[in-house]
Enzyme design. Sequence first.
Site, PDB file in Angstrom:
ATOM      1  N   ILE A 402       0.829  -1.202   0.000  1.00 18.89           N
ATOM      2  CA  ILE A 402       0.000   0.000   0.000  1.00 18.89           C
ATOM      3  C   ILE A 402       0.863   1.252   0.000  1.00 18.89           C
ATOM      4  CG2 ILE A 402      -1.642   1.271   1.467  1.00 18.89           C
ATOM      5  CD1 ILE A 402      -2.575  -1.710   2.295  1.00 18.89           C
ATOM      6  N   ASP A 403       1.973   1.222   0.721  1.00 15.40           N
ATOM      7  CA  ASP A 403       2.860   2.369   0.819  1.00 15.40           C
ATOM      8  C   ASP A 403       3.495   2.683  -0.533  1.00 15.40           C
ATOM      9  OD1 ASP A 403       3.790   4.389   2.420  1.00 15.40           O
ATOM     10  OD2 ASP A 403       5.353   3.214   3.393  1.00 15.40           O
ATOM     11  N   ASP A 404       4.072   1.668  -1.181  1.00  3.50           N
ATOM     12  CA  ASP A 404       4.659   1.885  -2.500  1.00  3.50           C
ATOM     13  C   ASP A 404       3.627   2.374  -3.496  1.00  3.50           C
ATOM     14  OD1 ASP A 404       7.621   0.934  -3.280  1.00  3.50           O
ATOM     15  OD2 ASP A 404       6.964  -0.146  -1.508  1.00  3.50           O
TER      16      ASP A 404
END
Length: 668
Positions: A402-404
């Site tokens: 999710i962060d990437d």
Amino acid sequence: MTATTNGSPGAANLRAAPAGDPSEPTIAADDILAVARQAAERSVEHLLGRQDEQGWWKGDLATNVTMDAEDLLLRQFLGIQDPDTVTAAARFIRGEQLGDGTWNTFYEGPPDLSATIEAYVALRLAGDRPDDPHMIRAAGWVREQGGIAESRVFTRIWLALFGWWKWDDLPELPPELMFFPKWVPLNIYDFGCWARQTIVPLTIVSAMRPVRPAPFPLDELHTDPANPAPSRSIAPAASWDGVFQRLDKALHLYHRVAPRKLRRIAMNTAARWIIERQENDGCWGGIQPPAVYSVIALHLLGYDLDHPVMRAGLESLDRFTVWREDGARMVEACQSPVWDTCLATIALADAGVSPDHPALVRAADWMLGEEIVRPGDWAVRKPRLAPGGWAFEFHNSNYPDIDDTAEVVLALRRVRHPDPARLEAAIERGVLWNLGMQSRNGAWGAFDADNTSPLPNRLPFCDFGEVIDPPSADVTGHVVEMLAVEGRAQHPSTRRGIEWLLAEQEASGAWFGRWGVNYIYGTGSVVPALIAAGVPSAHPAVQRAVEWLKSVQNDDGGWGEDLRSYREEKWIGHGSSTASQTAWALLALLAAGEQGSRSVERGVAWLAETQQADGSWDEPHFTGTGFPWDFSINYHLYRQVFPLTALGRYVYGDPFATAAGIGAGKGA
């Protein structure tokens, strides 16, 4: 205080601070903007020069010597040692040894027992003698700490593979775990993806309990070689520890009577699960530990070293190595090209590089080609969600994160691509996938939604770090920022994310940093997100964060936070100034409208003064986090991309600032 120029572009504008007032910048206020602009230009040149011709960036990912030691142990177990590899790995491990004979897990950190034991054993395999002075010091310290018996479970598993530790004295991990449906507690999807990929092959290893002939004894690492595993008291039955300790005893009994046919089916199920998740380049999840244990597990089940699965797995491990000029060989636990590339793209764009610059277009092309458009393990909990995310590594199609995905969307949005329809379609898929991965509490974890069961961390087996993936402030901040930039600031999911962030703020005004060190990272991630989503800079939460950042600024003008802040309150917000952490603090302050404040000018001055002649920064300190405290990371590109982003926003402003006057750069 006299400024150190290090060949920085602003050297001519440096001046001493007023005597007795370390809070003043060492660059005259009128010159700071010019110096920042020059520093940014040199940093841009440096970063552009590091781009691969395919469009990606990747810095080294340094962790600790357990990666190198376990690589040698794996080769010993499989019988594939070669002299050149052993010599190079031993050179690296020796070079990391501290003066007292120990090894730590991060720069200037305290000695670590498991790392010291594994490094010692690796050097024994490389031919170092137990009566060598550096080995005597290491073994003596290990005994002082209680010997092998006090090391982590993973260290003792490696030793059990050679008979240096008894399998009966390790926690049990049965392969029948594979039969648990997703609604049963402690099913494999209750574990975070990194733990899941490691535990599944280890269930096979735990069931088969292999022992290779030990090439030497390790009596010198026991406090009492005649009793290497002294008995331990059992916690009260009414406690969680007591419950799981008794469960482990029951599992040991089950190991003796497990039906052979059922166990074989369970191990074959685990093997299919492993093979189905092998990536095209041969690795598993793009990280080293699952690859190591998967190779061992499959080999135990009869896969010979020439089998395509095994050959590809071993070849993938070789690609995790960094050969240094001195002949030393370092093993990376992971590689971070997608993460590094999106952060580099953001940094260059925010520092004034044209959105249609060939380097940015190449980066966008490469990122678009890395989009994952098929379901992975995340779909177990989100079966109706369409794919559309990005992973961290070169090859990791089962575990986009999710962060990437949030940061890639922010990077792509900064590029003027010759195929806008392709870019827009990828962005839309990424946005929708991230929205669909929101947890029930309104926040976002890294790889899975609602991966919050407290039970996995209670298992006696799981003493190697965080094994679940609950939502965190830093990831949630990045998603909220991305959604705001995409015009979804008022979307119900965004508002829920904001509410969660506001509720998670510490009393100090900071936010905890799960994936970066630590409260400076969390705060540097959240404040820009809140401002982008329309929270005014005068909001009490923003002002508390600003005041906290100002209160922990170092006398030299920079910011730093030691990894010990994960364990010891006195370290929160405190540590040697680093380029990446100074940048994180500046990004928060700049977003909050503090462009003209003394704190910001001092921070910008520190970055300019510490920049090296080639436009880069040096940063030996670890500012990345795998597991808080238990596994720390030095991302070698952090020291380049984050300072450039901060300098760029100081000069030009935040390109996506929403509120009038907020985020306007000094030179904008």
